[in-house]
Enzyme design. Structure first.
Site, PDB file in Angstrom:
ATOM      1  N   ARG A 181       0.841  -1.200   0.000  1.00 21.38           N
ATOM      2  CA  ARG A 181       0.000   0.000   0.000  1.00 21.38           C
ATOM      3  C   ARG A 181       0.869   1.240   0.000  1.00 21.38           C
ATOM      4  O   ARG A 181       2.011   1.197   0.457  1.00 21.38           O
ATOM      5  CB  ARG A 181      -0.910   0.027   1.220  1.00 21.38           C
ATOM      6  CG  ARG A 181      -1.940  -1.037   1.140  1.00 21.38           C
ATOM      7  CD  ARG A 181      -2.977  -0.965   2.216  1.00 21.38           C
ATOM      8  NE  ARG A 181      -3.804  -2.147   2.100  1.00 21.38           N
ATOM      9  CZ  ARG A 181      -4.867  -2.232   1.305  1.00 21.38           C
ATOM     10  NH1 ARG A 181      -5.272  -1.190   0.603  1.00 21.38           N
ATOM     11  NH2 ARG A 181      -5.539  -3.356   1.221  1.00 21.38           N
ATOM     12  N   ASN A 228      11.957   1.683   0.981  1.00 23.13           N
ATOM     13  CA  ASN A 228      11.143   0.678   0.291  1.00 23.13           C
ATOM     14  C   ASN A 228      12.000  -0.108  -0.692  1.00 23.13           C
ATOM     15  O   ASN A 228      13.000   0.411  -1.199  1.00 23.13           O
ATOM     16  CB  ASN A 228      10.028   1.395  -0.489  1.00 23.13           C
ATOM     17  CG  ASN A 228       9.108   0.450  -1.235  1.00 23.13           C
ATOM     18  OD1 ASN A 228       8.630  -0.542  -0.675  1.00 23.13           O
ATOM     19  ND2 ASN A 228       8.848   0.738  -2.496  1.00 23.13           N
ATOM     20  N   HIS A 286      11.602  -2.087  -4.366  1.00 19.65           N
ATOM     21  CA  HIS A 286      10.672  -2.210  -5.495  1.00 19.65           C
ATOM     22  C   HIS A 286      11.240  -3.203  -6.505  1.00 19.65           C
ATOM     23  O   HIS A 286      12.422  -3.124  -6.847  1.00 19.65           O
ATOM     24  CB  HIS A 286      10.470  -0.835  -6.157  1.00 19.65           C
ATOM     25  CG  HIS A 286       9.556  -0.902  -7.328  1.00 19.65           C
ATOM     26  ND1 HIS A 286       8.198  -1.038  -7.181  1.00 19.65           N
ATOM     27  CD2 HIS A 286       9.798  -0.918  -8.666  1.00 19.65           C
ATOM     28  CE1 HIS A 286       7.637  -1.114  -8.391  1.00 19.65           C
ATOM     29  NE2 HIS A 286       8.592  -1.040  -9.296  1.00 19.65           N
ATOM     30  N   ASP A 336       8.909   8.960  -0.818  1.00 20.01           N
ATOM     31  CA  ASP A 336       8.372  10.321  -0.811  1.00 20.01           C
ATOM     32  C   ASP A 336       6.894  10.260  -1.192  1.00 20.01           C
ATOM     33  O   ASP A 336       6.305   9.178  -1.200  1.00 20.01           O
ATOM     34  CB  ASP A 336       9.213  11.239  -1.719  1.00 20.01           C
ATOM     35  CG  ASP A 336       9.103  10.860  -3.189  1.00 20.01           C
ATOM     36  OD1 ASP A 336       8.257   9.998  -3.533  1.00 20.01           O
ATOM     37  OD2 ASP A 336       9.859  11.430  -4.001  1.00 20.01           O
ATOM     38  N   ALA A 337       6.324  11.412  -1.531  1.00 23.35           N
ATOM     39  CA  ALA A 337       4.873  11.453  -1.744  1.00 23.35           C
ATOM     40  C   ALA A 337       4.435  10.781  -3.041  1.00 23.35           C
ATOM     41  O   ALA A 337       3.248  10.522  -3.235  1.00 23.35           O
ATOM     42  CB  ALA A 337       4.390  12.898  -1.704  1.00 23.35           C
ATOM     43  N   GLY A 338       5.360  10.497  -3.940  1.00 19.02           N
ATOM     44  CA  GLY A 338       4.981   9.851  -5.197  1.00 19.02           C
ATOM     45  C   GLY A 338       4.937   8.332  -5.057  1.00 19.02           C
ATOM     46  O   GLY A 338       5.204   7.782  -3.991  1.00 19.02           O
ATOM     47  N   ASP A 350       6.751   5.205  -5.781  1.00 15.94           N
ATOM     48  CA  ASP A 350       8.070   4.657  -6.147  1.00 15.94           C
ATOM     49  C   ASP A 350       8.975   5.710  -6.795  1.00 15.94           C
ATOM     50  O   ASP A 350       9.735   5.404  -7.725  1.00 15.94           O
ATOM     51  CB  ASP A 350       7.905   3.427  -7.067  1.00 15.94           C
ATOM     52  CG  ASP A 350       7.114   2.311  -6.413  1.00 15.94           C
ATOM     53  OD1 ASP A 350       7.273   2.115  -5.194  1.00 15.94           O
ATOM     54  OD2 ASP A 350       6.339   1.638  -7.103  1.00 15.94           O
TER      55      ASP A 350
HETATM   56  C1  GRF Z   1       9.001  -8.046  -3.181  1.00 13.29           C
HETATM   57  O1  GRF Z   1       9.237  -8.472  -4.501  1.00 13.29           O
HETATM   58  C2  GRF Z   1       8.971  -6.541  -3.098  1.00 13.29           C
HETATM   59  O2  GRF Z   1       9.840  -5.926  -3.993  1.00 13.29           O
HETATM   60  C3  GRF Z   1       7.550  -6.244  -3.474  1.00 13.29           C
HETATM   61  O3  GRF Z   1       6.801  -7.264  -2.874  1.00 13.29           O
HETATM   62  C4  GRF Z   1       7.608  -8.419  -2.719  1.00 13.29           C
HETATM   63  C5  GRF Z   1       7.569  -8.781  -1.268  1.00 13.29           C
HETATM   64  O4  GRF Z   1       8.163  -9.987  -0.992  1.00 13.29           O
HETATM   65  N1  GRF Z   1       7.191  -4.904  -3.077  1.00 13.29           N
HETATM   66  P1  GRF Z   1       8.374 -10.470   0.505  1.00 13.29           P
HETATM   67  O5  GRF Z   1       7.063 -10.321   1.237  1.00 13.29           O
HETATM   68  O6  GRF Z   1       9.461  -9.642   1.109  1.00 13.29           O
HETATM   69  O7  GRF Z   1       8.759 -11.917   0.377  1.00 13.29           O
END
Ligand code: GRF
Length: 213
Positions: free
Chosen positions: A90, A106, A108, A140-142, A144
């Site tokens: 989220r 985070n 990604h 940040d606010a965006g 990713d």
């Molecule tokens: C990862 O691929 C992460 O980049 C993405 O969701 C997945 C989470 O995997 N946002 P886990 O729950 O850490 O195994």
């Protein structure tokens, strides 16, 4: 340094960070795991290790902003120095960002700024890129869009589908996410003009290449 981890699912990145802490590669403590889903496997992993857990479900709140405010309150109750989004599916909002400015990180599953959003691997396959990977960034606010701390690349192979690519990407997530968390824990990250500078790190460590497995 005290870390709160936010996770929605299986929690393999949480485990990678916990293991890095266990082997002394990162001098920090996971003080809480917070989820938007009561059945997240990440919560069971945390409980099994005696780490505090909490659930803040969107459906219990009348709006996204109220959910975000409740999330910020809950996370703040554990007084973390750093908030780690490890598969937290989220978008955190204004309350979280205000409470933890430049203290939310985070991972990604794509090479940002390509393929932001919830389907990094699927979108990379659909576009036909030959290289993908993962990105660790400050939030940040965006969506990713925050300052990039580390990236790792993997090849996209003939016959890959989103699941195969995501699995290959996940392996490099497990390598660079704990590394970037360590940089934050050690206070090595400075943000200037929207760009993260990491001190004391050889530049070659900031982009890893994982050969086809
Ligand atoms: C990862 O691929 C992460 O980049 C993405 O969701 C997945 C989470 O995997 N946002 P886990 O729950 O850490 O195994």
């Amino acid at each position: 340094m005290d870390i709160a981890v936010l996770a929605s699912g299986r929690g393999s990145n949480l485990r990678a960070i916990a293991e890095a802490i266990d082997r002394g590669a990162c001098t920090a403590r996971v003080v809480a795991v917070v989820s938007d889903k009561a059945d997240a496997a990440a919560l069971a992993f945390a409980s099994g290790r005696g780490v505090a857990t909490a659930v803040v479900e969107p459906r219990a709140h009348a709006s996204r902003a109220l959910w975000d405010a409740a999330l910020a309150e809950t996370v703040a109750s554990f007084s973390p120095d750093l908030v780690v989004l490890a598969g937290f599916m989220r978008i955190v909002g204004a309350s979280m960002l205000a409470r933890f400015p430049q203290r939310i990180v985070n991972v990604h599953p794509a090479l940002l700024p390509s393929f932001p959003g919830a389907h990094g691997a699927r979108d990379a396959i659909a576009k036909g890129v030959r290289i993908s990977g993962c990105t660790v960034h400050l939030v940040d606010a965006g969506v990713d869009t925050g300052p990039i701390l580390a990236q790792a690349a993997v090849p996209v192979l003939d016959g890959d589908d989103a699941a195969r690519l995501a699995a290959r990407v996940l392996r490099v997530e497990h390598r660079i996410f704990p590394m970037a968390v360590r940089w934050l824990v050690e206070g090595r990250v400075r943000v200037r003009d929207g760009r993260a500078e990491v001190g004391g790190v050889d530049a070659s460590q900031r982009l890893l290449w994982e050969a086809a497995a």
